[in-house]
Motif scaffolding. Structure first.
Motif, PDB file in Angstrom:
ATOM      1  N   UNK A 198       0.865  -1.186   0.000  1.00 39.56           N
ATOM      2  CA  UNK A 198       0.000   0.000   0.000  1.00 39.56           C
ATOM      3  C   UNK A 198       0.892   1.223   0.000  1.00 39.56           C
ATOM      4  N   UNK A 199       0.405   2.370  -0.443  1.00 43.33           N
ATOM      5  CA  UNK A 199       1.215   3.591  -0.370  1.00 43.33           C
ATOM      6  C   UNK A 199       1.533   3.944   1.080  1.00 43.33           C
ATOM      7  N   UNK A 200       2.730   4.476   1.308  1.00 42.19           N
ATOM      8  CA  UNK A 200       3.151   4.832   2.659  1.00 42.19           C
ATOM      9  C   UNK A 200       3.424   6.330   2.725  1.00 42.19           C
ATOM     10  N   UNK A 201       3.371   6.866   3.927  1.00 45.36           N
ATOM     11  CA  UNK A 201       3.548   8.310   4.091  1.00 45.36           C
ATOM     12  C   UNK A 201       4.511   8.668   5.207  1.00 45.36           C
ATOM     13  N   UNK A 202       4.880   7.708   6.064  1.00 52.12           N
ATOM     14  CA  UNK A 202       5.749   7.996   7.195  1.00 52.12           C
ATOM     15  C   UNK A 202       6.926   7.024   7.202  1.00 52.12           C
ATOM     16  N   UNK A 203       7.961   7.390   7.940  1.00 50.47           N
ATOM     17  CA  UNK A 203       9.125   6.514   8.058  1.00 50.47           C
ATOM     18  C   UNK A 203       8.753   5.188   8.712  1.00 50.47           C
ATOM     19  N   UNK A 204       7.813   5.204   9.644  1.00 47.55           N
ATOM     20  CA  UNK A 204       7.388   3.974  10.314  1.00 47.55           C
ATOM     21  C   UNK A 204       6.684   3.038   9.329  1.00 47.55           C
ATOM     22  N   UNK A 205       5.791   3.586   8.518  1.00 50.64           N
ATOM     23  CA  UNK A 205       5.108   2.783   7.506  1.00 50.64           C
ATOM     24  C   UNK A 205       6.101   2.237   6.488  1.00 50.64           C
ATOM     25  N   UNK A 206       7.080   3.069   6.142  1.00 49.38           N
ATOM     26  CA  UNK A 206       8.106   2.638   5.196  1.00 49.38           C
ATOM     27  C   UNK A 206       8.899   1.461   5.756  1.00 49.38           C
ATOM     28  N   UNK A 207       9.274   1.529   7.028  1.00 48.15           N
ATOM     29  CA  UNK A 207      10.041   0.444   7.639  1.00 48.15           C
ATOM     30  C   UNK A 207       9.266  -0.868   7.611  1.00 48.15           C
ATOM     31  N   UNK A 208       7.963  -0.797   7.869  1.00 49.10           N
ATOM     32  CA  UNK A 208       7.125  -2.000   7.839  1.00 49.10           C
ATOM     33  C   UNK A 208       7.134  -2.611   6.440  1.00 49.10           C
ATOM     34  N   UNK A 209       6.979  -1.759   5.420  1.00 47.26           N
ATOM     35  CA  UNK A 209       6.928  -2.265   4.045  1.00 47.26           C
ATOM     36  C   UNK A 209       8.279  -2.821   3.592  1.00 47.26           C
ATOM     37  N   UNK A 210       9.364  -2.209   4.011  1.00 47.82           N
ATOM     38  CA  UNK A 210      10.680  -2.722   3.636  1.00 47.82           C
ATOM     39  C   UNK A 210      10.919  -4.092   4.266  1.00 47.82           C
ATOM     40  N   UNK A 211      10.487  -4.260   5.506  1.00 51.19           N
ATOM     41  CA  UNK A 211      10.627  -5.584   6.141  1.00 51.19           C
ATOM     42  C   UNK A 211       9.771  -6.615   5.406  1.00 51.19           C
ATOM     43  N   UNK A 212       8.592  -6.201   4.982  1.00 56.56           N
ATOM     44  CA  UNK A 212       7.735  -7.123   4.235  1.00 56.56           C
ATOM     45  C   UNK A 212       8.388  -7.533   2.914  1.00 56.56           C
ATOM     46  N   UNK A 213       9.007  -6.559   2.249  1.00 51.98           N
ATOM     47  CA  UNK A 213       9.636  -6.856   0.968  1.00 51.98           C
ATOM     48  C   UNK A 213      10.776  -7.853   1.111  1.00 51.98           C
ATOM     49  N   UNK A 214      11.414  -7.853   2.242  1.00 58.91           N
ATOM     50  CA  UNK A 214      12.503  -8.802   2.422  1.00 58.91           C
ATOM     51  C   UNK A 214      11.986 -10.243   2.462  1.00 58.91           C
ATOM     52  N   UNK A 215      10.671 -10.391   2.729  1.00 59.81           N
ATOM     53  CA  UNK A 215      10.128 -11.735   2.775  1.00 59.81           C
ATOM     54  C   UNK A 215       9.391 -12.128   1.517  1.00 59.81           C
ATOM     55  N   UNK A 216       8.528 -11.249   1.014  1.00 59.02           N
ATOM     56  CA  UNK A 216       7.694 -11.620  -0.141  1.00 59.02           C
ATOM     57  C   UNK A 216       7.418 -10.393  -0.985  1.00 59.02           C
ATOM     58  N   UNK A 217       8.375  -9.941  -1.757  1.00 58.51           N
ATOM     59  CA  UNK A 217       8.156  -8.733  -2.562  1.00 58.51           C
ATOM     60  C   UNK A 217       7.254  -8.977  -3.756  1.00 58.51           C
ATOM     61  N   UNK A 218       6.533  -7.963  -4.123  1.00 57.55           N
ATOM     62  CA  UNK A 218       5.773  -7.955  -5.379  1.00 57.55           C
ATOM     63  C   UNK A 218       6.692  -7.306  -6.403  1.00 57.55           C
ATOM     64  N   UNK A 219       7.089  -8.074  -7.375  1.00 55.27           N
ATOM     65  CA  UNK A 219       8.068  -7.600  -8.334  1.00 55.27           C
ATOM     66  C   UNK A 219       7.449  -7.478  -9.714  1.00 55.27           C
ATOM     67  N   UNK A 220       7.785  -6.399 -10.378  1.00 53.70           N
ATOM     68  CA  UNK A 220       7.374  -6.276 -11.788  1.00 53.70           C
ATOM     69  C   UNK A 220       8.481  -5.546 -12.524  1.00 53.70           C
TER      70      UNK A 220
END
Length: 253
Positions: A227-249
């Motif tokens: 989902x779109x992020x707006x804060x550093x905290x939201x960004x950190x959550x998404x980066x951790x998620x990407x390390x496990x199961x990224x959506x790649x295109x």
């Protein structure tokens, strides 16, 4: 037939506002071609798309634009935050009418620019340097997402990416101190890109962009957040998620 879905990305106007906010390398190109590429002393693009340009008093364009409006184009290059073989990751062209400001207008404009982006070179306005304004007729943004022409009102309605001011620092830190993270992200590349040199290219509220430098050519890849992020905290959550199961295109191959 199934088509590859492109990952979500910022709107072209938002990408244009972000390039303008970053204030990268600029070149001014008058339509008469007398000077093919002029490097301003200073440039600043305002939220409405108007651009303030500072040139030495003795530059011939200053007098030409004082006698009457001159058609010109301002080119802004968005440089990648890490050293790459192809360092320019985006371009913004603003085409419009250039005129030299009188002394009162120049002082007022210099103060407006200083409020948004303090710069000691603004002190030279009226003391060896002249301020000019470029009123936009059209804008074009070009990057790995595509090339799009924009009306000035669309540019004015958009906002820069919320991470534009911090992106350079974060990506340089990723490149220099966390190559293991970059390597893990590289595991999710398409097979034909594995083995290339993976570099952090960009970061915005929709995802992370990587540059894969291959022996023959370079490829830009976007890994989307959930989902779109707006804060550093939201960004950190998404980066951790990407390390496990990224959506790649793949964007460019």
């Amino acid at each position: 037939m199934n088509e590859t879905r492109r990952p979500p990305a910022p709107h072209p106007a938002e990408r244009a506002r972000t390039i303008a906010a970053r204030g990268g390398r600029a070149a001014l190109l008058p339509s008469d071609g007398a000077d093919s590429r002029i490097t301003p002393v200073l440039h600043h693009v305002h939220a409405n798309g108007d651009a303030t340009i500072v040139l030495p008093d003795e530059h011939p364009l200053v007098e030409s634009a004082r006698r009457g409006e001159v058609t010109a184009m301002l080119e802004l290059a968005d440089q990648a935050p890490v050293p790459l073989r192809e360092p320019v990751r985006g371009l913004l062209w603003i085409t419009g009418w250039l005129r030299t400001l009188d002394a009162d207008e120049a002082r007022e404009t210099a103060l407006r620019v200083a409020d948004a982006r303090p710069d000691p070179r603004l002190l030279d306005v009226g003391h060896g340097a002249s301020a000019l304004t470029l009123a936009p007729a059209s804008l074009v943004v070009a990057d790995a997402e595509g090339t799009t022409s924009l009306r000035p009102e669309l540019f004015a309605q958009a906002e820069p990416d919320p991470f534009a001011a911090h992106e350079d620092h974060w990506l340089r830190h990723l490149e220099l101190s966390h190559r293991d993270v970059v390597g893990l992200l590289g595991q999710h590349l398409p097979d034909h890109l594995k083995g290339g040199h993976v570099r952090p290219l960009g970061l915005d509220r929709f995802g992370l962009r990587l540059r894969v430098e291959m022996a023959d050519e370079d490829h830009d890849v976007r890994i989307a957040f959930s989902r779109p992020v707006a804060t550093a905290q939201e960004l950190a959550v998404e980066l951790r998620r990407l390390m496990g199961c990224p959506f790649l295109a793949r964007q460019r191959g």
